[in-house]
Motif scaffolding. Sequence first.
Motif: not given
Length: 129
Positions: A17-40
Amino acid sequence: TQPVYAQSHALVLDSARGLTVWLNQRLTGHYEITFTRTVLDAGGPHDRVSDMNQFWIASKTQAQQRTAPFGGSGRFSDYDTLDLYYAGVGGNDNTTTRFRHYNGTSSRPLLAEYTAPPWLLRANHAYHV
């Protein structure tokens, strides 16, 4: 099998049914989030080429700080009261890609929308986000 697990240094999300994953900490300052995702789409029971969604720069109101994690039940309507940005790639059974700013109301302003194949998902393609 659990719907969320780590395997070979990867986070695997396998849900009917789908789902959501959240990072459980606050990010501050300058940051970049990168990831690789494959929809199978490889014949698995939950394989479906649709809905590669991202939420970022999410914050709650002061009153919400003591409530359940972002989204509570995981329904999209739960996010209406948050301030965040959202990219929904391949939504609506892979017919739309949308960029929105959720502004704490149910209006969810649409910033951009695309419906042509270059903006939709391809099965088994590794996306670097």
